[in-house]
Structure formats: C-alpha cells, structure tokens
Design an enzyme around this catalytic site. Structure first.
Site, PDB file in Angstrom:
ATOM      1  N   ASP A  96       0.874  -1.184   0.000  1.00 26.78           N
ATOM      2  CA  ASP A  96       0.000   0.000   0.000  1.00 26.78           C
ATOM      3  C   ASP A  96       0.908   1.229   0.000  1.00 26.78           C
ATOM      4  OD1 ASP A  96      -1.563  -2.217   0.991  1.00 26.78           O
ATOM      5  OD2 ASP A  96      -3.034  -0.806   1.784  1.00 26.78           O
ATOM      6  N   LYS A 160      -7.084   3.235  -3.004  1.00 26.71           N
ATOM      7  CA  LYS A 160      -7.433   3.254  -1.588  1.00 26.71           C
ATOM      8  C   LYS A 160      -7.718   4.685  -1.150  1.00 26.71           C
ATOM      9  CE  LYS A 160      -5.099   2.149   2.813  1.00 26.71           C
ATOM     10  NZ  LYS A 160      -3.886   1.516   3.382  1.00 26.71           N
ATOM     11  N   LYS A 189     -10.287   0.029  -1.989  1.00 33.28           N
ATOM     12  CA  LYS A 189     -10.109  -0.231  -0.563  1.00 33.28           C
ATOM     13  C   LYS A 189     -10.510   1.018   0.210  1.00 33.28           C
ATOM     14  CE  LYS A 189      -6.623  -1.193   2.998  1.00 33.28           C
ATOM     15  NZ  LYS A 189      -5.237  -1.654   3.273  1.00 33.28           N
TER      16      LYS A 189
END
Length: 228
Positions: A96, A160, A189
C-alpha cells in the site's frame, strides 16, 4: 452491491492494521494472532516489521502488507521503489503506497503515472498485490478522478481512500466516486475511520472490496451478533 456477505467473507475483506510509531513486538504478535484467529485478509504494517510478521504468519494464509512512503508520500519515486523491493524481499505479499500528493496538487499527472507504473511493475513482477493510497481528505473530486483514471490505465490491484493519518478517512461518497471511475479494472479499498459494522457495511455497499481498519474484531463480532 447489496450486503449479502457471510461473517467469514466479511472478515476476509479486513486488512488488520497496526501502523503506530510506538508499536512493539508484542503488538505485532497480537496483531498476527488476531488476524489468523478471525480470518482477516492481511496485516497492514509499516515496512520495518515485515520480516517479523511474515515469520509469525508463515503457517497462515494471512497476507503481510507493507505501507510504503507512509503516511505522507513525500519521498522520491526511486526511494519508494526501493522500499517496495525491500519489503517484498522481506516477505510482503501486498503493498500500500501513498502517492506524492504535492505533485498531484501541482497538476503533475505525468509524475503520478510514472510513480504508479514503477511501483506496480515491481509488484507485478513479484506477484504481489498493489494498492494506491490517494489520501482523499486533501484532494478535490477532480484530483481523485484524475488519479483513478491513471489507475485504470496502469492497473494496480486497488485504489485506496486514505492512510488513516490525514484529516479525514473513508467516505461513502469517495468510495462510490472511485469505483465509478475505475470500474471493473481496479478494486477499491476503504480505510480510515471504519470503526463499526454499520460503517463497514456502507463502504462495502458503496463498492469497497477491502477494508483497512484497526477495529476489525469489533466489526466482525457486531456482524456475527446480528446474523445469529
């Protein structure tokens, strides 16, 4: 989507998070044991403890995820690529990374795309999932759309919403917007401020397929109580 998940399916959407600066070994041991006990998808940690968590989870199906350029995104592309490579070498199965928000604010979309391509290429080469953190609390809708359009071309596994360290976290509106732009090519996400089942449910119904939270146990237990 309408919410029709089993308790097991919901748990398997959770990235169980410990990103505190003062986290100790005992905290990571607890995190990994909880992730295994509850069937969470991943433990979300900074890159330094990746090898520890990989060792703790070596007999488990739980992924180890490393946060890169975290939480500000203000390192060079080369630095982020090195950090990704090092995290993967140490056992990370998911990455991430935080985009360079300053470059996005300058309108330098070529930089954002170059950064994304570099990191996604390393992940794809190593069969590791990649997630692009936008940190939406600092962005206009136009900027969010621009990054998602780049992602639609570059094809990381996820975009995300947030780090959880900014001035705001995930919103239903942002999840819907991001999913609308990336379509079926990239997943979304939601992370930041997801602390109960009703919030998690709203994010999933808006299009999120992964949830970053340190409240996964509470969320799963609340849902289990509802479906008894």
């Amino acid at each position: 989507m309408t919410f029709q998940l089993s308790v097991t399916e919901l748990a398997n959407m959770v990235d169980h998070t410990l990103l505190k600066a003062d986290a100790k070994r005992s905290g990571f041991e607890k995190l990994c044991q909880e992730a295994e006990d509850y069937g969470f998808k991943m433990v979300a940690i900074n890159s330094a403890p990746v090898s520890l968590c990989r060792e703790l989870l070596k007999e488990s199906s739980v992924h180890v995820g490393a946060a890169i350029g975290f939480p500000l995104g203000q390192t060079t592309i080369a630095t982020k690529v090195f950090e990704v490579t090092d995290a993967i070498k140490n056992g990370a199965g998911e990455i991430d990374y935080v985009i360079n928000i300053g470059e996005l604010k300058e309108g330098n979309l070529a930089y954002i795309e170059q950064e994304m391509k570099g990191i996604v290429a390393v992940c794809q080469k190593n069969n590791v999932l990649s997630k692009v953190i936008l940190e939406n609390c600092y962005l206009t809708d136009k900027e969010k759309i621009a990054v998602c359009e780049i992602a639609k071309r570059v094809k990381p596994n996820f975009v995300k919403t947030s780090t959880g360290f900014g001035t705001g976290g995930a919103t239903v509106e942002d999840v819907k917007l991001m999913k609308e732009v990336v379509g079926a090519d990239v997943k979304v996400k939601a992370a930041g401020g997801i602390r109960d089942f009703l919030t998690a449910k709203a994010m999933v119904e808006a299009g999120a397929e992964r949830l970053g939270t340190s409240s996964g146990i509470k969320i799963v237990n609340e849902y289990r109580a509802l479906v008894k």
